[in-house]
Design a protein around this motif. Structure first.
Motif, PDB file in Angstrom:
ATOM      1  N   TYR A   1      35.804  53.720  41.475  1.00  0.00           N
ATOM      2  CA  TYR A   1      36.089  53.040  42.738  1.00  0.00           C
ATOM      3  C   TYR A   1      35.553  51.620  42.690  1.00  0.00           C
ATOM      4  O   TYR A   1      34.453  51.386  42.196  1.00  0.00           O
ATOM      5  CB  TYR A   1      35.367  53.745  43.892  1.00  0.00           C
ATOM      6  N   GLU A   2      36.341  50.692  43.253  1.00  0.00           N
ATOM      7  CA  GLU A   2      35.797  49.366  43.477  1.00  0.00           C
ATOM      8  C   GLU A   2      36.172  48.912  44.878  1.00  0.00           C
ATOM      9  O   GLU A   2      37.103  49.443  45.495  1.00  0.00           O
ATOM     10  CB  GLU A   2      36.291  48.370  42.427  1.00  0.00           C
ATOM     11  N   ALA A   3      35.439  47.944  45.386  1.00  0.00           N
ATOM     12  CA  ALA A   3      35.682  47.459  46.740  1.00  0.00           C
ATOM     13  C   ALA A   3      35.511  45.950  46.785  1.00  0.00           C
ATOM     14  O   ALA A   3      34.784  45.368  45.977  1.00  0.00           O
ATOM     15  CB  ALA A   3      34.705  48.102  47.713  1.00  0.00           C
ATOM     16  N   TYR A   4      36.190  45.363  47.725  1.00  0.00           N
ATOM     17  CA  TYR A   4      35.946  43.955  48.083  1.00  0.00           C
ATOM     18  C   TYR A   4      34.890  44.079  49.186  1.00  0.00           C
ATOM     19  O   TYR A   4      35.203  44.203  50.359  1.00  0.00           O
ATOM     20  CB  TYR A   4      37.261  43.361  48.571  1.00  0.00           C
TER      21      TYR A   4
ATOM     22  N   PRO B   1      32.306  42.684  51.091  1.00  0.00           N
ATOM     23  CA  PRO B   1      32.079  42.136  52.440  1.00  0.00           C
ATOM     24  C   PRO B   1      33.271  42.368  53.374  1.00  0.00           C
ATOM     25  O   PRO B   1      33.092  42.692  54.551  1.00  0.00           O
ATOM     26  CB  PRO B   1      31.840  40.636  52.186  1.00  0.00           C
ATOM     27  N   MET B   2      34.482  42.264  52.831  1.00  0.00           N
ATOM     28  CA  MET B   2      35.647  42.527  53.679  1.00  0.00           C
ATOM     29  C   MET B   2      35.749  44.012  54.011  1.00  0.00           C
ATOM     30  O   MET B   2      36.077  44.394  55.140  1.00  0.00           O
ATOM     31  CB  MET B   2      36.946  42.068  53.012  1.00  0.00           C
TER      32      MET B   2
ATOM     33  N   LYS C   1      35.995  45.578  57.685  1.00  0.00           N
ATOM     34  CA  LYS C   1      37.130  46.418  58.128  1.00  0.00           C
ATOM     35  C   LYS C   1      36.657  47.812  58.567  1.00  0.00           C
ATOM     36  O   LYS C   1      37.262  48.430  59.438  1.00  0.00           O
ATOM     37  CB  LYS C   1      38.175  46.523  57.012  1.00  0.00           C
TER      38      LYS C   1
ATOM     39  N   ILE D   1      43.489  50.138  55.783  1.00  0.00           N
ATOM     40  CA  ILE D   1      43.082  48.724  55.855  1.00  0.00           C
ATOM     41  C   ILE D   1      41.779  48.357  55.152  1.00  0.00           C
ATOM     42  O   ILE D   1      41.463  47.179  55.043  1.00  0.00           O
ATOM     43  CB  ILE D   1      43.003  48.243  57.328  1.00  0.00           C
ATOM     44  N   VAL D   2      40.991  49.341  54.694  1.00  0.00           N
ATOM     45  CA  VAL D   2      39.712  48.990  54.075  1.00  0.00           C
ATOM     46  C   VAL D   2      39.929  48.743  52.573  1.00  0.00           C
ATOM     47  O   VAL D   2      40.392  49.637  51.854  1.00  0.00           O
ATOM     48  CB  VAL D   2      38.660  50.098  54.315  1.00  0.00           C
ATOM     49  N   PRO D   3      39.620  47.530  52.093  1.00  0.00           N
ATOM     50  CA  PRO D   3      39.937  47.182  50.699  1.00  0.00           C
ATOM     51  C   PRO D   3      39.027  47.865  49.673  1.00  0.00           C
ATOM     52  O   PRO D   3      38.015  47.326  49.263  1.00  0.00           O
ATOM     53  CB  PRO D   3      39.803  45.660  50.665  1.00  0.00           C
ATOM     54  N   VAL D   4      39.469  49.040  49.296  1.00  0.00           N
ATOM     55  CA  VAL D   4      38.816  49.854  48.267  1.00  0.00           C
ATOM     56  C   VAL D   4      39.947  50.397  47.401  1.00  0.00           C
ATOM     57  O   VAL D   4      41.015  50.719  47.923  1.00  0.00           O
ATOM     58  CB  VAL D   4      38.034  51.028  48.902  1.00  0.00           C
ATOM     59  N   TRP D   5      39.711  50.466  46.102  1.00  0.00           N
ATOM     60  CA  TRP D   5      40.728  50.976  45.184  1.00  0.00           C
ATOM     61  C   TRP D   5      40.088  51.946  44.230  1.00  0.00           C
ATOM     62  O   TRP D   5      38.887  51.867  43.957  1.00  0.00           O
ATOM     63  CB  TRP D   5      41.341  49.816  44.378  1.00  0.00           C
TER      64      TRP D   5
END
Lengths: 82, 152, 152, 82
Positions: free
Chosen positions: B55-58, B60-61, B65, B126-130
């Motif tokens: 898993y990775e995330a942006y 702060p955004m 979110k 909407i939460v930027p995680v992949w």
């Protein structure tokens, strides 16, 4: 010119080959214009620009938005967390 | 009244006991908690085996979110008392909880289940995680399909 | 396939992490967990303050009825993988989790939330557990109102 | 006669003043008959018999059920756990 920071995530980062880069862009450049510029400057990203999500300063942004000065722009595929 | 709202991206194990305690008020009588975990074997769609997910995330955004998801929950279900939205990132193996949405309220029949369900659905939009799936045949990014609308 | 089903009356603290792990299979991707806790302040109905609750159970029958609740869940939502139904008894103070219903499944959209909701509703109908409320003005048994039907 | 065990819980136990007792009952006694017997033998329980739940060997039982030999009978108010 505006100086901006670009962040890439997931598939877009894989294709860009980098997590981030900084660049100078014309002051009136839109998101649509930015996508075109990236397609030209980084041919690997051209295909990705069709379905990419883009954020300006951590809010989702759309084609006609103008990129503000010192913007933090992120490019990534639809999210898949959970 | 100061209502507790937790939203975070973490590399640490999710501690359900601790998170629940943090969103329990004196007036709280009910909690609905959703957790997602890494599936080692998937039957639906293309049946496959997963060795682990990355898993990775942006960050702060993503945290902003998650806060927005919590705000949306409070707007829709004003009876909700505490909310926790936590996503774990990094290399995660089958059976590991990866995400938690928990909502508390005074009673169980005023929306606490619906609020938790809304929370996980919204997080996945909407939460930027992949996540990248690593299996016996190689690795592949999991594809999302939601395109946020202006203002989301 | 051996699907885990936990049903127990306990005097020990509820450990959500442990219970969740016990009902997580390799094919599990989602869990919906309900917990109830002692309310120190109640606003609905006769507003009042609670110092603590004292729970008692008809233990062997309560555990059998919890098993029955789990069986009813499996009958209604055959996709459910693991089920935990645990009631804590004894003297329990505000903010303490007293009951847990957890259901796991491969995905979040096939009934896991509904199953957990059904589980807690059903527990409050047929599982023989009672609570006495101790407050500043004395003590009082909490009154249930469900009359089981033949065969329940 | 049948020998049976009675268990009382919650409000019913408070009124009975005991958790359990054993008694001998006629072999054909029904739950209805048992309630009447308890109302007579233990006047404190009379009021409770109107809304009591009764189980025979840990299953809910109703007025016309006959109490079997060596039954474990429980009497309690509607449940209020959770």
């Amino acid at each position: 010119m505006n100086h901006i920071k670009l962040l890439f995530f997931a598939t877009i980062r894989d294709r860009a080959g980098t997590k981030s880069l900084e660049m100078d862009i014309p002051t009136d450049l839109t998101i649509q214009g930015l996508k075109e510029k990236l397609s030209t400057d980084y041919p690997n990203l051209k295909e990705s620009m069709k379905s990419v999500l883009i954020t300006i300063n951590r809010e989702y942004a759309f084609d006609d938005a103008v990129v503000p000065p010192s913007a933090e722009i992120a490019l990534f595929p639809p999210v898949s967390g959970g | 009244m100061n209502l507790p709202t937790i939203f975070s991206i973490t590399e640490s194990e999710l501690d359900l006991n601790d998170l629940l305690a943090q969103i329990t008020l004196t007036s709280t009588g009910a909690a609905a908690i959703f957790t997602g975990m890494v599936r080692g074997e998937t039957a639906r769609g293309d049946a496959h085996v997963t060795e682990y997910l990355e898993y990775e995330a942006y960050v702060p955004m993503a945290e902003a979110k998650m806060k927005q998801v919590a705000d949306e929950i409070r707007e829709r279900w004003p009876v909700i008392e505490g909310i926790a939205v936590v996503q774990r990132i990094g290399k995660l193996y089958p059976k590991t909880p990866t995400v938690l949405i928990a909502c508390t309220a005074a009673h169980r029949d005023t929306g606490v289940f619906e609020a938790a369900r809304y929370g996980i659905d919204r997080l996945k939009e909407i939460v930027p995680v992949w996540k990248k799936e690593i299996g016996p045949d190689g690795e592949e990014w999991v594809e999302g399909d939601y395109i946020p609308k202006p203002g989301e």
